[in-house]
Design an enzyme around this catalytic site. Structure first.
Site, short mmCIF file in Angstrom:
data_model
loop_
_atom_site.label_atom_id
_atom_site.label_comp_id
_atom_site.label_asym_id
_atom_site.label_seq_id
_atom_site.Cartn_x
_atom_site.Cartn_y
_atom_site.Cartn_z
N HIS B 152 10.93 -30.46 -1.20
CA HIS B 152 10.54 -30.93 -2.52
C HIS B 152 10.88 -29.86 -3.55
CE1 HIS B 152 7.66 -33.61 -0.15
NE2 HIS B 152 8.60 -34.39 -0.67
N ARG B 154 10.12 -28.87 -6.58
CA ARG B 154 9.21 -28.04 -7.38
C ARG B 154 8.39 -27.05 -6.56
NH1 ARG B 154 6.01 -33.58 -8.87
NH2 ARG B 154 4.82 -33.85 -6.93
N GLU B 155 8.48 -27.14 -5.24
CA GLU B 155 7.67 -26.27 -4.37
C GLU B 155 8.39 -24.95 -4.13
OE1 GLU B 155 6.70 -28.93 -1.11
OE2 GLU B 155 5.90 -30.41 -2.51
N ARG B 210 10.50 -33.52 -8.08
CA ARG B 210 10.15 -33.49 -6.65
C ARG B 210 11.27 -34.00 -5.74
NH1 ARG B 210 5.72 -34.33 -2.99
NH2 ARG B 210 5.99 -36.11 -1.62
N ASN B 227 10.86 -36.52 1.97
CA ASN B 227 9.87 -36.54 3.05
C ASN B 227 9.18 -37.90 3.21
OD1 ASN B 227 9.02 -34.96 5.19
ND2 ASN B 227 7.06 -34.45 4.23
N HIS B 280 6.19 -26.59 2.92
CA HIS B 280 5.94 -27.24 1.63
C HIS B 280 4.89 -26.46 0.85
CE1 HIS B 280 7.78 -31.31 2.53
NE2 HIS B 280 7.78 -30.76 3.72
N GLU B 354 1.63 -26.48 4.27
CA GLU B 354 1.49 -26.58 2.81
C GLU B 354 0.95 -25.22 2.40
OE1 GLU B 354 2.15 -29.03 0.71
OE2 GLU B 354 2.40 -30.81 1.96
#
Lengths: 177, 393
Positions: B152, B154-155, B210, B227, B280, B354
């Protein structure tokens, strides 16, 4: 599960002071999500077991700093892309965080998890009374749908009178550009 | 020195490559050794300039499909080092843009040829090469762990972790017992950024993007959630059929070039890949299957125990608390995830991380937190890798 009313949750929480990490306060709360009506904020009752630390000194410092500005405060992208918040903008960021907490509460259901992602724009609005007023455009991140929702909020604050969100409304996505 | 890419079509052509390797010095970039060459496989190898003419003649004569990948290896390496000065320098404690990361993948491989090799597993929608780093001491019959970052866009802390992991591997190999044992006995496939187009977009246009950047037929909305794009309960829950939504599952499983490239690679190496880690942010969670259903996987007990221990290791450094468990009940039900897909392919040890934080900064995690986040996460990843090594199947 309360028939015809909604779902009630009992929570035992430990609150951690973000600015003083070793300070914790126990809290019990009851949250009632209303059945069907997605337009009513959940009812929240809570009890703090202990006291929150005083922040009078820092509050007054920030208050006086803003009051003594020649031009109205205007800023964008807090934090910036690299996650940076300048020391001067820290209180502005924290104020947005508190105010967005209210907005989030008003717009929460059992299927949402909202967080403040970023302040897109903030502009101070000069007032003739003692309150400070800020017009914020914030980005809220909704965890389940993963959407970023722009939200406008008008925030009033005074060291002794606390925070008030006098107006708030979600904005169309394209207003981001 | 020249680097060639050939695709032998049959056993006869494989034999030509074999005899070439026995007659002159050939350094195989992919596969690792001549013994792994098979028909229809893409074979990359380096030869000295003095042998290059002979090699080219041989290839032409044999009718084998080939091309010169790198005409002058030294010049290519020099150019890579130069571009580092021109652009912004790479830093492990800052967020690097794609150009910097791409250059870094070439540098790190060139500087550590005995431990790191770089390959391209496909192209993004916008035509960018998807780089993969293979880490480990060269050896035959090694099992592997696959780890990817940057699903993703923006991560940002996610690609930062993959880069940190690679750095730690090359810097502590031969010094840290655990890392040395891991790299000697396992290979690590590290994909630093899966969704490169999206990542670039977060740098140039929208920090909060994203998805991928692919066009959707019949819509002005862009992108698919990578995802939600895997073939695991695809689009049945926690994903959207609307291309304008952040969790859009795509027009079909693996509709995205990026997810297809990843899935293809894993399928091709299924016999060797024993663990799958996907990184993530944010929320501080360690998840394992399933997310597309509340049903528990058959390896639930074992995965839960590993997650428990890994979280404990992570917490030991800075007291960062992680919650762990099966995806559906720990975060939310969501179909089409790469971890569920990998698990169903038979890769038993499949985990989603995460990373920090829990919402104070969210996606815009301050650069000052890159180092501590990476250090603590590394402890968890090393624990899992070590466990995998001790429980190979």
């Amino acid at each position: 599960d309360i028939a015809d009313v909604g779902h009630k949750y009992h929570l035992d929480l430990v609150l951690e002071d973000v600015l003083a990490k070793d300070t914790t306060v126990n809290c019990t709360a009851e949250v009632l999500y209303h059945l069907g009506n997605q337009n009513t904020a959940p009812d929240v009752q809570f009890t703090l077991e202990g006291e929150l630390r005083t922040t009078a000194e820092a509050d007054n410092l920030f208050y006086n700093q803003i009051k003594s500005l020649d031009k109205v405060l205007v800023a964008e992208n807090i934090p910036d892309s690299q996650g940076s918040v300048s020391p001067a903008m820290e209180p502005v960021h924290l104020l947005a965080w508190v105010a967005s907490g209210y907005v989030i509460w008003q717009n929460s259901t059992e299927n949402t998890k909202l967080q403040l992602a970023q302040i897109r724009r903030v502009k101070q609005v000069k007032r003739s009374d003692e309150y400070l007023e800020f017009d914020y455009l914030v980005l809220l991140h909704e965890m389940v749908s993963q959407e970023i929702i722009p939200w406008q909020m008008t925030v009033l604050w005074h060291p002794q009178h606390g925070v008030q969100v006098t107006q708030h409304s979600c904005q169309p996505q394209h207003s981001l550009e | 020195q020249k680097v060639f890419r050939v695709i032998p079509q049959n056993d006869e052509q494989v034999e030509i490559i074999n005899s070439l390797a026995s007659n002159i010095q050939v350094d195989f970039w992919q596969p690792d050794s001549v013994t792994l060459v098979r028909p229809k496989m893409q074979v990359d190898f380096r030869v000295d300039a003095s042998d290059a003419f002979e090699v080219e003649d041989l290839l032409k004569e044999s009718g084998m499909e080939y091309r010169v990948l790198i005409d002058n290896l030294q010049a290519a390496l020099d150019a890579q080092f130069d571009s580092k000065a021109r652009g912004t320098a790479h830093s492990y404690v800052k967020y690097n843009n794609w150009e910097t990361i791409a250059a870094w993948t070439a540098d790190i491989a060139a500087q550590n040829p005995n431990l790191v090799s770089r390959s391209v597993i496909g192209e993004t929608y916008e035509g960018r090469p998807i780089y993969l780093l293979k880490m480990g001491k060269r050896g035959a019959n090694k099992k592997a762990i696959f780890m990817d970052c940057g699903f993703h866009a923006r991560e940002w802390i996610s690609p930062a972790f993959c880069q940190w992991f690679v750095k730690e591997a090359v810097e502590t190999y031969g010094k840290d017992t655990v890392m040395t044992t891991l790299l000697n006995n396992l290979d690590f496939y590290v994909l630093p950024v899966v969704n490169i187009d999206g990542y670039v977009y977060t740098w140039t246009t929208n920090r909060m993007w994203r998805k991928t950047r692919s066009k959707n037929a019949g819509s002005s909305c862009i992108g698919t959630d990578p995802n939600r794009n895997f073939n695991a309960g695809w689009c049945t829950i926690g994903a959207s059929k609307n291309p304008c939504d952040a969790t859009y599952c795509g027009s079909a499983p693996e509709s995205e070039k990026e997810t297809k490239a990843l899935a293809d690679f894993i399928r091709q190496h299924l016999s060797t890949i024993k663990a799958y880690l996907t990184i993530h942010s944010y929320s501080q969670l360690l998840l394992f299957p399933y997310s597309y259903t509340y049903k528990l996987p058959s390896d639930y007990e074992e995965l839960n125990a590993i997650a428990h221990e890994a979280s404990k290791k992570l917490k030991s450094l800075y007291n960062t608390k992680y919650t762990y468990g099966p995806g559906a009940e720990t975060i939310y039900p969501a179909a089409g995830g790469s971890d569920d897909w990998a698990y169903n392919q038979g890769i038993k040890y499949s985990f989603t991380f995460e990373l920090r934080d829990t919402g104070r900064y969210g996606f815009a995690l301050p650069e000052s937190q890159i180092k501590p986040t990476c250090e603590e996460t590394l402890l968890a990843v090393k624990y899992i890798a070590n466990y995998v090594l001790e429980h190979l199947y």
